[in-house]
Design a protein around this motif. Sequence first.
Motif, PDB file in Angstrom:
ATOM      1  N   GLU A  35       0.852  -1.200   0.000  1.00 27.42           N
ATOM      2  CA  GLU A  35       0.000   0.000   0.000  1.00 27.42           C
ATOM      3  C   GLU A  35       0.883   1.244   0.000  1.00 27.42           C
ATOM      4  O   GLU A  35       2.030   1.191   0.477  1.00 27.42           O
ATOM      5  N   PRO A  36       0.347   2.347  -0.534  1.00 23.58           N
ATOM      6  CA  PRO A  36      -0.940   2.570  -1.217  1.00 23.58           C
ATOM      7  C   PRO A  36      -0.812   2.286  -2.708  1.00 23.58           C
ATOM      8  O   PRO A  36       0.291   2.052  -3.225  1.00 23.58           O
ATOM      9  N   ASP A  37      -1.911   2.362  -3.412  1.00 23.15           N
ATOM     10  CA  ASP A  37      -1.899   2.106  -4.856  1.00 23.15           C
ATOM     11  C   ASP A  37      -1.049   3.134  -5.598  1.00 23.15           C
ATOM     12  O   ASP A  37      -0.407   2.806  -6.611  1.00 23.15           O
ATOM     13  N   GLU A  38      -1.034   4.382  -5.101  1.00 16.42           N
ATOM     14  CA  GLU A  38      -0.231   5.426  -5.772  1.00 16.42           C
ATOM     15  C   GLU A  38       1.249   5.055  -5.782  1.00 16.42           C
ATOM     16  O   GLU A  38       1.950   5.278  -6.768  1.00 16.42           O
ATOM     17  N   LEU A  39       1.716   4.442  -4.696  1.00 21.65           N
ATOM     18  CA  LEU A  39       3.123   4.044  -4.631  1.00 21.65           C
ATOM     19  C   LEU A  39       3.384   2.849  -5.538  1.00 21.65           C
ATOM     20  O   LEU A  39       4.431   2.785  -6.198  1.00 21.65           O
ATOM     21  N   LYS A  40       2.448   1.898  -5.566  1.00 23.13           N
ATOM     22  CA  LYS A  40       2.598   0.746  -6.467  1.00 23.13           C
ATOM     23  C   LYS A  40       2.774   1.227  -7.907  1.00 23.13           C
ATOM     24  O   LYS A  40       3.672   0.777  -8.637  1.00 23.13           O
ATOM     25  N   GLN A  41       1.917   2.146  -8.332  1.00 18.78           N
ATOM     26  CA  GLN A  41       1.954   2.640  -9.708  1.00 18.78           C
ATOM     27  C   GLN A  41       3.238   3.405 -10.003  1.00 18.78           C
ATOM     28  O   GLN A  41       3.866   3.221 -11.052  1.00 18.78           O
ATOM     29  N   GLU A  42       3.663   4.263  -9.063  1.00 17.94           N
ATOM     30  CA  GLU A  42       4.857   5.063  -9.279  1.00 17.94           C
ATOM     31  C   GLU A  42       6.107   4.181  -9.298  1.00 17.94           C
ATOM     32  O   GLU A  42       6.998   4.368 -10.138  1.00 17.94           O
ATOM     33  N   TYR A  43       6.182   3.208  -8.401  1.00 18.66           N
ATOM     34  CA  TYR A  43       7.342   2.308  -8.360  1.00 18.66           C
ATOM     35  C   TYR A  43       7.406   1.473  -9.634  1.00 18.66           C
ATOM     36  O   TYR A  43       8.482   1.304 -10.232  1.00 18.66           O
ATOM     37  N   THR A  44       6.254   0.965 -10.086  1.00 17.24           N
ATOM     38  CA  THR A  44       6.207   0.183 -11.335  1.00 17.24           C
ATOM     39  C   THR A  44       6.627   1.033 -12.519  1.00 17.24           C
ATOM     40  O   THR A  44       7.368   0.579 -13.407  1.00 17.24           O
ATOM     41  N   ARG A  45       6.167   2.277 -12.548  1.00 14.93           N
ATOM     42  CA  ARG A  45       6.515   3.177 -13.654  1.00 14.93           C
ATOM     43  C   ARG A  45       8.023   3.405 -13.722  1.00 14.93           C
ATOM     44  O   ARG A  45       8.622   3.360 -14.808  1.00 14.93           O
ATOM     45  N   ILE A  46       8.664   3.629 -12.574  1.00 16.67           N
ATOM     46  CA  ILE A  46      10.104   3.885 -12.546  1.00 16.67           C
ATOM     47  C   ILE A  46      10.885   2.653 -12.994  1.00 16.67           C
ATOM     48  O   ILE A  46      11.828   2.744 -13.790  1.00 16.67           O
ATOM     49  N   VAL A  47      10.477   1.472 -12.498  1.00 14.40           N
ATOM     50  CA  VAL A  47      11.177   0.234 -12.864  1.00 14.40           C
ATOM     51  C   VAL A  47      11.032  -0.040 -14.358  1.00 14.40           C
ATOM     52  O   VAL A  47      12.005  -0.411 -15.039  1.00 14.40           O
ATOM     53  N   GLN A  48       9.826   0.155 -14.890  1.00 16.43           N
ATOM     54  CA  GLN A  48       9.606  -0.063 -16.321  1.00 16.43           C
ATOM     55  C   GLN A  48      10.423   0.916 -17.165  1.00 16.43           C
ATOM     56  O   GLN A  48      10.979   0.545 -18.205  1.00 16.43           O
ATOM     57  N   LYS A  49      10.511   2.155 -16.703  1.00 22.00           N
ATOM     58  CA  LYS A  49      11.292   3.156 -17.431  1.00 22.00           C
ATOM     59  C   LYS A  49      12.767   2.763 -17.470  1.00 22.00           C
ATOM     60  O   LYS A  49      13.438   2.915 -18.497  1.00 22.00           O
ATOM     61  N   ILE A  50      13.286   2.240 -16.344  1.00 23.74           N
ATOM     62  CA  ILE A  50      14.683   1.796 -16.306  1.00 23.74           C
ATOM     63  C   ILE A  50      14.886   0.614 -17.239  1.00 23.74           C
ATOM     64  O   ILE A  50      15.865   0.558 -18.004  1.00 23.74           O
ATOM     65  N   ASN A  51      13.952  -0.341 -17.210  1.00 29.91           N
ATOM     66  CA  ASN A  51      14.059  -1.517 -18.088  1.00 29.91           C
ATOM     67  C   ASN A  51      14.008  -1.111 -19.552  1.00 29.91           C
ATOM     68  O   ASN A  51      14.774  -1.633 -20.381  1.00 29.91           O
ATOM     69  N   ASN A  52      13.112  -0.184 -19.906  1.00 34.22           N
ATOM     70  CA  ASN A  52      13.013   0.265 -21.291  1.00 34.22           C
ATOM     71  C   ASN A  52      14.306   0.961 -21.734  1.00 34.22           C
ATOM     72  O   ASN A  52      14.764   0.788 -22.864  1.00 34.22           O
ATOM     73  N   SER A  53      14.891   1.736 -20.824  1.00 39.09           N
ATOM     74  CA  SER A  53      16.135   2.420 -21.141  1.00 39.09           C
ATOM     75  C   SER A  53      17.252   1.424 -21.382  1.00 39.09           C
ATOM     76  O   SER A  53      18.071   1.595 -22.315  1.00 39.09           O
ATOM     77  N   LEU A  54      17.304   0.363 -20.573  1.00 40.29           N
ATOM     78  CA  LEU A  54      18.348  -0.659 -20.735  1.00 40.29           C
ATOM     79  C   LEU A  54      18.149  -1.419 -22.045  1.00 40.29           C
ATOM     80  O   LEU A  54      19.107  -1.733 -22.750  1.00 40.29           O
TER      81      LEU A  54
END
Length: 305
Positions: free
Chosen positions: A282-301
């Motif tokens: 929890e909360p959902d806002e953190l889940k979404q923000e953390y997922t967004r950052i990880v996906q952005k790093i993966n896409n960059s790699l």
Amino acid sequence: MKKIERILAVIVLLLENDVITTSELAEKFDVSKRTVFRDIQTIENAGFPISSSYGRNGGISLIDSFKLRSLSFTEVEKKLILDCLVINEKIIGETIEPSVLKEKVQLLANVSLEDQSLSLGSPTVHRPAIEHHIYAINKQIRQAMNQKLKAVITYIDGQGEQTTRTVEPHELGLFNGSWFLRAYCEKRQAFRFFKVTRIRSFFLTSEKFNLRIDDKIDLTPSKEFQIKLEFKKVMLGKLYDYYLYDELQIFEDKIRVHFSSSSIEETATYLLRFHGNVVVLEPDELKQEYTRIVQKINNSLNDDI
């Protein structure tokens, strides 16, 4: 006024004044001169060295050497002052006035820097090279505040826009590992906070300013988010680096963490230091923000492959 209260008040007056007459004391406390003389005798009997002088500028006083001893610091107090000066130097960088004062206190306290019981590494979250830049800017900011001089700064805001502003520096503060300048901005006609790392140039002017009274804005956001995380049991040692015991729920094979945070973005970025060994509950806002950052790093790699 009780006698003991009056005697204490007389002692304070003797410490504050070079000479004071019995007539002045009698008038101030609304008592007779005879009573004043008895009070002075009581003070002398208690070990206070009273000196009397006659003539036009005569009166009673405490001898100067006693005043000096009364206003002197104990060895423990001198050590504490020296500790504070060393910490001050570590936090804001070395400046002339504190350095000179530190040398004076060292001589008075008869201690060396090797005797220091307090130490401080990096006070901020920045690399040493960035801290050197911060020290240089902070030194100019402190000069501007001490002399009440306006300054012209080049500043990069949160959207990457560069502006040049004339400011009146009022306060320098360290918050969550970063330095901020609170200053009146002539461009905005209001007080603003400026992150020191984003001040790219700082020039003192010769124009003076008067301190302004404002409704001081606290850097601490009012909204708090309740954060719940889950870690593997092997992370326990590292978790004690960041969380209180009462914030941890330790199970046989996992650990849950519950704490509050004022920033979803900062918390999500901070979670990257656990290298994926964390589950956001929890909360959902953190889940979404953390997922967004990880996906952005993966896409960059993936783009670099």
